[in-house]
Design an enzyme around this catalytic site. Structure first.
Site, PDB file in Angstrom:
ATOM      1  N   ASP A 348      60.809  52.921  42.797  1.00 41.09           N
ATOM      2  CA  ASP A 348      60.817  54.417  43.097  1.00 41.09           C
ATOM      3  C   ASP A 348      60.586  54.487  44.403  1.00 41.09           C
ATOM      4  O   ASP A 348      59.581  54.018  44.945  1.00 41.09           O
ATOM      5  CB  ASP A 348      60.101  54.876  42.208  1.00 41.09           C
ATOM      6  N   GLU A 377      64.972  53.283  45.727  1.00 43.62           N
ATOM      7  CA  GLU A 377      65.707  54.609  46.479  1.00 43.62           C
ATOM      8  C   GLU A 377      65.164  54.187  47.980  1.00 43.62           C
ATOM      9  O   GLU A 377      64.129  53.817  48.314  1.00 43.62           O
ATOM     10  CB  GLU A 377      64.674  55.553  46.138  1.00 43.62           C
TER      11      GLU A 377
END
Length: 662
Positions: A348, A377
């Site tokens: 994340d 990400e």
């Protein structure tokens, strides 16, 4: 003698009145691998790293949350900023926390809050106290024989993103253990019309990897009453422990571990690999977090004025470049692979972390599991003190070692900007998106025919190889695809929106790179227009398995495309050179149409030549090509059909895709 010297140094520090340093570079670095609890039936050794501490106590309890007087043990300072104590006898089943006495500016010292061990492997209810356990007792039957399914190239991965509770909580799931790890171990589950749900559905769909949203111990859900409040779980509390609300007994530290291992084992037996969604970029708590109560401020980045930096938009951001948090991240991920046999990690807000840390993690994980899948990400949610040149952001993807990044270029190119809800994309008729779709087709790699100046976001290729790009058009964040199309494609009929959805998924599943699907997209899952449903109730988030019956044709279409991708290496090339050499974009096509051919022979595909055409307009388009005989792939019902040969072109209906081959 050495222990006495360290003890006297500790006594001197206790009474010296010397101010606590904030120059973290001067903190000693501990390289041992024994932080946390080292258990045997005859003794338990507890060790933490707390170089700024003046005094440390170990407090032991009989239960995980009761009001009781603890048994206090005094910890002694050791090498490189560590503190430890050995408690004789079998301590299994007891709970423990640490309490640190630390200097604070303007004071002679203060006792900080008691917190569980950051390295804790088991905890009691709601993660307030760590638990002493024998990990051998957490293994389900046959665990020693558990083996991950065969997997070769990273571009072979077909990822299915799923929230554990969403998968089973609806009555339509036919699953008994609703909202639990065990719910995804059940087979033979069906919806109202007898179609497969849960594990059987995922297996039927044909994906290779199941990406599970956060399953470590998170803060927002009360494990005593898990139905009272929903959350995705992006608020970490204890990184090395499974979430208790997903277990049948959150009070017993062993149960949640054994049940998650059971899930992994069953997935492996059914040909599915398990990817963990991990959130090392921030913690749920800041001042009162486990980390901060042991070593104030060290584990977090600060702004120039000394405040906690917030590139995550969650109140803090961790400092992965500092040696002891880098060590924690690495050892945590190694632990999940070794102890739980997980097959990959989705990181994340990976752009918060530094490149050196991510590459070290990749290097060490690949040593023990060469086929591991790592992706994240490639951005942050705000500004960070760490320079962009050092961070694992999308622009630096080529510098990452066997780690992929999500392509927001193809995502928003397909469906429109996630930040502008009414914005359309290629699949819903927005003009000028052809270069962004081409960019996605070649997996963000260098290709001589892509006009990068016209790509929506990236003006240059950022992936050195196709496995560094995750091709997708939706995930848990923002609107699901079906809702986005309803909001943006105003005036479109339901049939047109179904075609748009199928076109969008066609682009994802035929593009190079690694394909990624959000659970339920295959049968038009809706979240009733809610954009970010991270704390919305089950009425919004639960997967309605009866949609599989209603939208069976869409499910069959996606299933057939997955089968196609798995059978044809032309759609999952392993090098940028292969892509640049063997993909040719068709020229002089109508606006709103993207077409390309693949030299199948060169990549050892069963088809000699392949042609793919996407029509992102609402009108039928006549496509011409040099006279040649082509057959057509058609996903109809549960079969793949071949139509009559064409010799001089064809008509592509609005919002559709054709795949032809020789």
């Amino acid at each position: 003698m050495k222990k006495w010297v360290m003890f006297l140094a500790w006594i001197f520090q206790l009474f010296s009145g010397k101010a606590q340093t904030t120059d973290f570079s001067k903190y000693p670095i501990y390289t041992g691998t024994d932080l946390g609890l080292s258990y045997t039936p005859t003794q338990s050794v507890f060790k933490i790293w707390a170089p700024s501490a003046i005094n440390v106590h170990l407090l032991m309890y009989k239960s995980g949350d009761s009001m009781e007087l603890p048994v206090k043990h005094y910890m002694l300072p050791g090498a490189k900023g560590t503190w430890s104590v050995t408690v004789k006898g079998d301590q299994q089943g007891k709970f423990y926390v640490f309490k640190v006495f630390s200097k604070k500016e303007g004071t002679t010292g203060v006792w900080l809050d008691e917190v569980p061990d950051p390295y804790a492997k088991a905890v009691g209810v709601n993660g307030k106290r760590a638990m002493v356990i024998d990990l051998k007792k957490t293994n389900p039957a046959g665990w020693e024989k558990d083996k991950s399914p065969a997997f070769k190239n990273k571009t072979d991965a077909l990822i299915y993103e799923l929230h554990i509770r969403d998968a089973s909580i609806s009555p339509s799931s036919g699953i008994n253990h609703k909202g639990k790890f065990l719910g995804l171990t059940e087979t033979g589950t069906k919806n109202a019309k007898g179609l497969s749900t849960g594990l059987d559905h995922i297996k039927e769909l044909g994906v290779t990897h199941v990406h599970l949203l956060p399953l470590y111990d998170f803060n927002s859900v009360d494990e005593k009453n898990p139905d009272a409040k929903y959350n995705w779980g992006y608020d970490p509390l204890n990184y090395n422990v499974p979430e208790g609300s997903y277990s049948t007994n959150p009070y017993d530290g062993i149960t949640r571990i054994k049940e998650f291992k059971q899930l992994v084992k069953i997935f492996h037996e059914n040909g599915l690999r398990v990817v963990m969604d991990v959130v090392y970029n921030h913690t749920a708590l800041t001042e009162t977090s486990n980390f901060n109560q042991l070593v104030p401020d060290y584990y977090y980045r600060q702004t120039a004025d000394g405040k906690f930096s917030n590139a995550t938009a969650c109140g803090n951001e961790t400092a992965s470049e500092r040696p002891m948090f880098r060590k924690f991240m690495l050892e945590s991920m190694l632990y999940w692979v070794k102890e739980y046999h997980v097959d990959g990690f989705r990181v994340d807000l990976m752009g918060v972390h530094d490149i050196a840390t991510m590459n070290l993690i990749s290097k060490e994980l690949h040593k023990i599991k060469p086929e591991i899948l790592l992706y994240g990400e490639g951005w942050t949610a705000g500004a960070s003190p760490l320079p962009d040149s050092l961070r694992a952001i999308k622009a630096n993807a080529a510098k990452l070692d066997r780690i992929a990044v999500f392509s927001d270029d193809i995502r928003d190119g397909i469906k429109g900007s996630v930040f502008d809800h009414t914005d359309k994309g290629f699949a819903s008729g927005k003009p000028g998106m052809e270069p962004s779709i081409q960019f996605g087709i070649v997996a963000s790699c260098k290709h001589p025919q892509v006009d990068y100046s016209k790509v929506n976001y990236s003006k240059a290729p950022y992936s050195a190889q196709p496995f560094q790009t995750i091709s997708y058009c939706e995930c848990h964040d923002n609107h699901v695809l079906w809702d986005k199309l309803k909001i943006s494609a105003v005036g479109a009929t339901e049939e047109e929106r179904i075609n748009m959805q199928q076109l969008a998924l066609s682009i994802v599943l035929t593009s190079q790179g690694i394909s990624f699907l959000h659970a339920g997209t295959e049968f038009l899952r809706s979240k009733k227009g809610v954009e970010n449903s991270y704390d919305s109730p089950d009425s919004i988030n639960a997967i309605d398995w009866n949609l599989k019956t209603k939208n069976k044709e869409s499910f069959d279409y996606v299933k057939a495309l997955i089968k196609l991708r798995k059978e044809h290496p032309a759609f999952r090339m392993t090098s940028a050179k292969e892509i640049a050499t063997n993909i040719r974009f068709m020229e002089n096509l109508p606006k709103g149409v993207v077409g390309y051919t693949i030299n199948g022979t060169a990549v050892k595909d069963p088809w000699k030549n392949i042609m793919v055409i996407f029509n992102g307009t609402g009108e039928s388009q006549k496509i011409n090509w040099p006279t040649a005989q082509w057959d057509f792939f058609d996903a109809d019902s549960e079969k793949i059909k071949v139509s009559l040969p064409a010799t001089s072109g064809t008509t592509v209906t609005g919002y559709s895709c054709i795949i032809a081959y020789q």
